[in-house]
Write a protein that holds these residues in place. Structure first.
Motif, mmCIF file in Angstrom:
data_model
loop_
_atom_site.group_PDB
_atom_site.id
_atom_site.type_symbol
_atom_site.label_atom_id
_atom_site.label_comp_id
_atom_site.label_asym_id
_atom_site.label_seq_id
_atom_site.Cartn_x
_atom_site.Cartn_y
_atom_site.Cartn_z
ATOM 1 N N ASP A 1 57.245 13.047 33.403
ATOM 2 C CA ASP A 1 57.699 12.468 32.139
ATOM 3 C C ASP A 1 57.842 13.534 31.068
ATOM 4 O O ASP A 1 58.797 13.520 30.281
ATOM 5 N N GLU A 2 56.910 14.468 31.009
ATOM 6 C CA GLU A 2 56.975 15.535 30.007
ATOM 7 C C GLU A 2 58.152 16.462 30.264
ATOM 8 O O GLU A 2 58.838 16.886 29.325
ATOM 9 N N LEU A 3 58.402 16.754 31.533
ATOM 10 C CA LEU A 3 59.541 17.592 31.877
ATOM 11 C C LEU A 3 60.844 16.891 31.522
ATOM 12 O O LEU A 3 61.769 17.513 30.976
ATOM 13 N N LEU B 1 65.441 16.165 27.742
ATOM 14 C CA LEU B 1 66.113 15.364 26.717
ATOM 15 C C LEU B 1 66.094 16.087 25.364
ATOM 16 O O LEU B 1 67.066 16.013 24.603
ATOM 17 N N PHE B 2 65.002 16.758 25.061
ATOM 18 C CA PHE B 2 64.875 17.544 23.831
ATOM 19 C C PHE B 2 66.006 18.567 23.756
ATOM 20 O O PHE B 2 66.570 18.807 22.684
ATOM 21 N N ALA C 1 67.851 5.700 23.410
ATOM 22 C CA ALA C 1 67.013 4.629 23.946
ATOM 23 C C ALA C 1 65.558 4.877 23.570
ATOM 24 O O ALA C 1 65.110 6.031 23.481
ATOM 25 N N ALA C 2 64.830 3.808 23.338
ATOM 26 C CA ALA C 2 63.417 3.926 22.974
ATOM 27 C C ALA C 2 62.653 4.713 24.029
ATOM 28 O O ALA C 2 61.756 5.504 23.707
ATOM 29 N N LEU D 1 59.753 9.694 25.721
ATOM 30 C CA LEU D 1 59.618 10.854 26.600
ATOM 31 C C LEU D 1 59.617 12.153 25.793
ATOM 32 O O LEU D 1 58.876 13.095 26.112
ATOM 33 N N ILE D 2 60.426 12.203 24.741
ATOM 34 C CA ILE D 2 60.434 13.380 23.877
ATOM 35 C C ILE D 2 59.075 13.550 23.199
ATOM 36 O O ILE D 2 58.548 14.660 23.093
#
Length: 349
Positions: free
Chosen positions: A212-214, A219-220, A315-316, A321-322
């Motif tokens: 999830d962090e990756l 996305l960042f 999307a929320a 995730l960000i």
């Protein structure tokens, strides 16, 4: 004689086992060099860079700076030190929307973290200080902060014989205002927070980030957050208008002089509402956010960035995730991870 020389030469030449061992060592060296080059190339492709090792600092100046950073005699009424607004146990901030100065005076702006401030290209939200030394003098003279001056501070400190001796040992000209600034700046240069999980990932530890962090990091980058938040400090290396894609200040209302940002320094209309892009290092432990402290959580801050800086929706789940990725930017100080803050609760009003 000739035969003896040939025999000696034969004895000096490596045998098959030695040659095989040498070739293996060469292969290992090539592999290690290849891995190092590969890691460097991979890092070069990333918009974020890991924090480098701490710089070598003069131990005497460092000790002086640490003592002065926590010395309340720098304020007019002996109630505030640098650490009052930059609490090293709280991520280098005070957790307030705007700081409180002497006599309960309310400052006009949110105190940025002192951690990794040496990695910023300028100091203060409006960038009015070009160096940490210059920045150190600002709060001392600000009537809403310490409300003092160097003559007053030097008068107090000169009565502290052990401190005066420390200055004599560290500086040829002893206790001087410029040496106070230099010592504080030296200490602040020690306040880097390496070894965040993102740093470990960038150095090749692919297990440092969860899936999830990756995904949040991807996305960042994909949404364009890295246009302003990149480099070793994940920000802190440029000015940017707050409200590129929308009028943030009209929506918020009650515009103050502090909201004018860089304009207060340059008086150039193009700099109106422009601020030094804040570093996102340790952002999970430095709420509230923005120069006005208006975002009390990371989730709120990300919403504002999407609306007013990126001008797009998401999307929320993508935003969440960000936020998870942003938690990987928390580093270590003196070998210990900075305390994680609750991302949904502001710590002070």
């Amino acid at each position: 004689m000739l035969s003896r020389n040939r025999a000696a030469a034969a004895r000096s030449m490596p045998g098959e086992g030695q040659r095989s061992s040498g070739r293996a060592a060469q292969r290992l060296l090539v592999a290690l060099l290849g891995a190092a080059v590969g890691a460097a190339v991979a890092q070069a492709d990333e918009p974020i860079l890991p924090i480098p090792p701490a710089p070598a600092l003069d131990a005497r100046k460092l000790a002086l700076g640490q003592a002065l950073f926590h010395d309340k005699r720098l304020s007019n009424d002996n109630t505030l030190s640098c650490a009052s607004c930059h609490d090293l146990s709280r991520g280098g901030v005070d957790g307030r929307s705007s700081s409180i100065g002497i006599g309960g005076a309310k400052g006009p702006i949110n105190a940025p973290t002192v951690f990794n401030s040496s990695l910023n290209f300028r100091q203060f939200w409006d960038g009015r200080a070009a160096s940490l030394e210059e920045q150190a003098a600002g709060p001392v003279h600000n009537p809403l902060e310490m409300g003092s001056n160097w003559a007053e501070v030097l008068g107090k400190l000169s009565r502290d014989a052990p401190l005066v001796e420390q200055f004599k040992a560290a500086y040829p000209d002893g206790l001087q205002s410029r040496n106070i600034q230099d010592a504080i700046a030296t200490f602040e240069r020690s306040l880097t927070t390496p070894n965040a999980r993102i740093d470990r990932y960038l150095r090749g530890d692919k297990s440092a980030l969860s899936p999830d962090e990756l995904r949040g990091y991807q996305l960042f980058k994909a949404f364009g957050c890295v246009a302003c938040h990149q480099g070793v400090n994940v920000g802190g290396n440029m000015f940017q208008t707050f409200g590129v894609m929308g009028d943030y200040f009209t929506r918020r209302g009650s515009v103050t002089a502090a909201d004018l940002g860089r304009y207060n320094v340059t008086r150039n209309d193009a700099d109106r509402y422009a601020f030094k892009v804040p570093s996102l290092r340790n952002v999970a432990v430095t709420a509230p956010y923005f120069h006005d402290g208006s975002a009390r959580t990371l989730n709120e801050a990300v919403d504002v960035m999407f609306k007013y800086q990126l001008g797009r929706s998401a999307a929320a789940q993508d935003k969440e995730l960000i936020v998870k990725f942003l938690h990987t930017l928390t580093g270590e100080y003196q070998g210990r991870s900075l305390q994680q803050a609750d991302p949904l609760v502001a710590r002070r009003p």
